[in-house]
Scaffold this active site. Structure first.
Site, PDB file in Angstrom:
ATOM      1  N   SER A 244     -36.090   3.316  34.991  1.00  0.00           N
ATOM      2  CA  SER A 244     -34.773   3.733  35.503  1.00  0.00           C
ATOM      3  C   SER A 244     -34.111   4.789  34.621  1.00  0.00           C
ATOM      4  O   SER A 244     -33.112   5.383  35.006  1.00  0.00           O
ATOM      5  CB  SER A 244     -33.851   2.532  35.705  1.00  0.00           C
ATOM      6  OG  SER A 244     -33.427   2.014  34.479  1.00  0.00           O
TER       7      SER A 244
ATOM      8  N   THR B 144     -33.495  -1.859  34.072  1.00  0.00           N
ATOM      9  CA  THR B 144     -32.195  -2.303  33.570  1.00  0.00           C
ATOM     10  C   THR B 144     -31.406  -1.180  32.883  1.00  0.00           C
ATOM     11  O   THR B 144     -30.186  -1.255  32.793  1.00  0.00           O
ATOM     12  CB  THR B 144     -32.371  -3.467  32.573  1.00  0.00           C
ATOM     13  OG1 THR B 144     -33.270  -3.037  31.554  1.00  0.00           O
ATOM     14  CG2 THR B 144     -32.910  -4.698  33.252  1.00  0.00           C
ATOM     15  N   ASP B 145     -32.115  -0.159  32.407  1.00  0.00           N
ATOM     16  CA  ASP B 145     -31.446   0.857  31.567  1.00  0.00           C
ATOM     17  C   ASP B 145     -30.277   1.541  32.272  1.00  0.00           C
ATOM     18  O   ASP B 145     -29.238   1.792  31.661  1.00  0.00           O
ATOM     19  CB  ASP B 145     -32.457   1.922  31.100  1.00  0.00           C
ATOM     20  CG  ASP B 145     -33.466   1.362  30.109  1.00  0.00           C
ATOM     21  OD1 ASP B 145     -33.331   0.182  29.724  1.00  0.00           O
ATOM     22  OD2 ASP B 145     -34.382   2.097  29.722  1.00  0.00           O
TER      23      ASP B 145
ATOM     24  N   THR C  52     -38.827  -2.452  34.669  1.00  0.00           N
ATOM     25  CA  THR C  52     -39.610  -3.470  33.960  1.00  0.00           C
ATOM     26  C   THR C  52     -40.022  -4.604  34.878  1.00  0.00           C
ATOM     27  O   THR C  52     -41.081  -5.206  34.713  1.00  0.00           O
ATOM     28  CB  THR C  52     -38.780  -4.013  32.772  1.00  0.00           C
ATOM     29  OG1 THR C  52     -38.548  -2.924  31.887  1.00  0.00           O
ATOM     30  CG2 THR C  52     -39.476  -5.113  32.037  1.00  0.00           C
TER      31      THR C  52
HETATM   32  N1  ASP Z   1     -36.387  -1.122  30.055  1.00  0.00           N
HETATM   33  C1  ASP Z   1     -36.187  -0.740  31.350  1.00  0.00           C
HETATM   34  C2  ASP Z   1     -36.165  -1.846  32.370  1.00  0.00           C
HETATM   35  O1  ASP Z   1     -35.696  -2.858  32.105  1.00  0.00           O
HETATM   36  C3  ASP Z   1     -36.944   0.399  31.846  1.00  0.00           C
HETATM   37  C4  ASP Z   1     -36.144   0.904  32.986  1.00  0.00           C
HETATM   38  O2  ASP Z   1     -34.925   0.943  32.895  1.00  0.00           O
HETATM   39  O3  ASP Z   1     -36.733   1.164  34.004  1.00  0.00           O
HETATM   40  O4  ASP Z   1     -36.571  -1.740  33.474  1.00  0.00           O
END
Ligand code: ASP
Length: 353
Positions: A86, A118-119, A39
């Site tokens: 991710s 973050t995932d 993100t």
């Molecule tokens: N929602 C996710 C992020 O914060 C998508 C990911 O993990 O890439 O990046």
């Protein structure tokens, strides 16, 4: 009496001042940003789009260009390792990332920042915590709002991550996750909220420190071994052992677990109930799996607290995950399986890292 010319004296004083200030200023640390997407590099259709945007859209260069202040904190360079959400992170990318970090930190790079979704960031940071062979800082960072969003959190997070990675104070604490001015340790940190910027928590253990005025301030440390003190060497590994995760719940069917066992993974981590309790039909299948040479680790779906050994674990040949959640236990089990299949040895590793 003839007056002395003042000019040469002024030149001398000015020269001395310039010389001493050049002497006093430390050179900026060299920080390399390894971008993997997420993100923080995401873009949406408008500034109000906060979900459903495209993660992993902007390049490392674009991320840096969005934070001109970075140049005041470090001599920054960047490399694009991947550009993905991710949720698509792979063991192959982990190995590439860890190797690149080891090469950079063995040279004159002072610290590394990994930009990441973050995932699965908690898994990546723990993998790096176990495989990077350096005391120099490795910091992962992400964002919960895409770069195009109103009040995007990525730019400040990136600035703070770079300032931590460039700081001598951040050495020797293991891999770190820096977001929202908070410094969390790799082993304990976990994503706790689907949408909120302050999603990363170390729950029972608490964060290691804060970023205050763009400088890291540490208050505590993890006592578990990490980085150069681990026994894992990924320099000659091109594939990680296959380890699956099984979730437990009321009245679970056998089908998924049977299929999992039939695929012959090297290990299975179970997100058990409470203190890693297993539904009896699943327990029986898992005991059979151990007899077939699959290493089974009991973990818990509760989110906090240790999963502890009980007498039945000795009889069944199960390992317990201690306080690692299932996804982190999987990371450690994959690395453990690169060294041994011995249950006692693997249990020792779970008590060490
Ligand atoms: N929602 C996710 C992020 O914060 C998508 C990911 O993990 O890439 O990046």
């Amino acid at each position: 009496m003839k007056r002395q010319p003042l000019l040469p004296l002024c030149v001398l004083i000015a020269g001395f001042c310039v010389f001493s200030s050049v002497q006093a200023a430390d050179p900026l640390p060299k920080v390399t940003i390894l971008a993997t997407g997420g993100t923080i590099a995401g873009s949406g259709g408008s500034s109000t789009q906060l979900t459903g945007y495209k993660p992993g859209d902007l390049t490392a260069e674009q991320l840096i260009a969005a934070v001109p202040g970075l140049k005041d904190f470090a001599e920054v360079s960047a490399e694009q390792i991947a550009n993905i959400g991710s949720y698509d992170m792979t063991g192959e990318i982990w190995l590439k990332l860890a190797r690149r970090i080891n090469t950079l930190l063995a040279g004159n790079t002072d610290g590394v920042v990994v930009t990441h979704g973050t995932d699965t960031q908690e898994e990546t940071v723990y993998f790096l915590n176990l495989t990077v062979k350096s005391k120099k800082p490795v910091v992962t960072v992400g964002a919960m709002r895409p770069a195009t969003a109103i009040s995007a959190d990525g730019p400040l997070n990136l600035l703070q991550a770079v300032s931590v990675a460039g700081s001598k104070n951040a050495r020797g604490h293991g891999a770190l996750l820096v977001m929202n001015s908070q410094i969390n340790g790799a082993r304990e940190v976990t994503k706790t909220n689907t949408l909120q910027p302050e999603t990363f928590r170390s729950n029972d253990f608490g964060l290691l420190g804060y970023v205050v005025n763009n400088k890291p301030v540490f208050y505590r440390d993890s006592l578990r071994k990490h980085t150069q003190d681990t026994e894992f060497d990924i320099s000659k590994i091109d594939k990680l052992p296959k380890v699956e995760i099984l979730y437990t719940y009321v009245d679970a069917g056998d089908e998924a677990l049977n299929a999992m066992i039939a695929a012959k993974p090297a290990g299975i981590v179970v997100a058990g109930m409470g203190n890693g309790s297993l539904y009896t039909p699943q327990r029986k299948l898992l005991e059979e799996a151990v007899k077939k040479g699959i290493v089974v680790v009991r973990s818990s779906r509760t989110g906090t607290g240790p999963t502890t050994r009980v007498a039945a674990d000795d009889a069944a040949g199960f390992v317990v995950s201690d306080t690692l959640n299932a996804q982190k236990a999987r990371v450690l089990l994959m690395l453990a399986l690169t060294k041994t299949k011995d249950i006692k040895e693997i249990q020792r590793m779970f008590e060490t890292y």
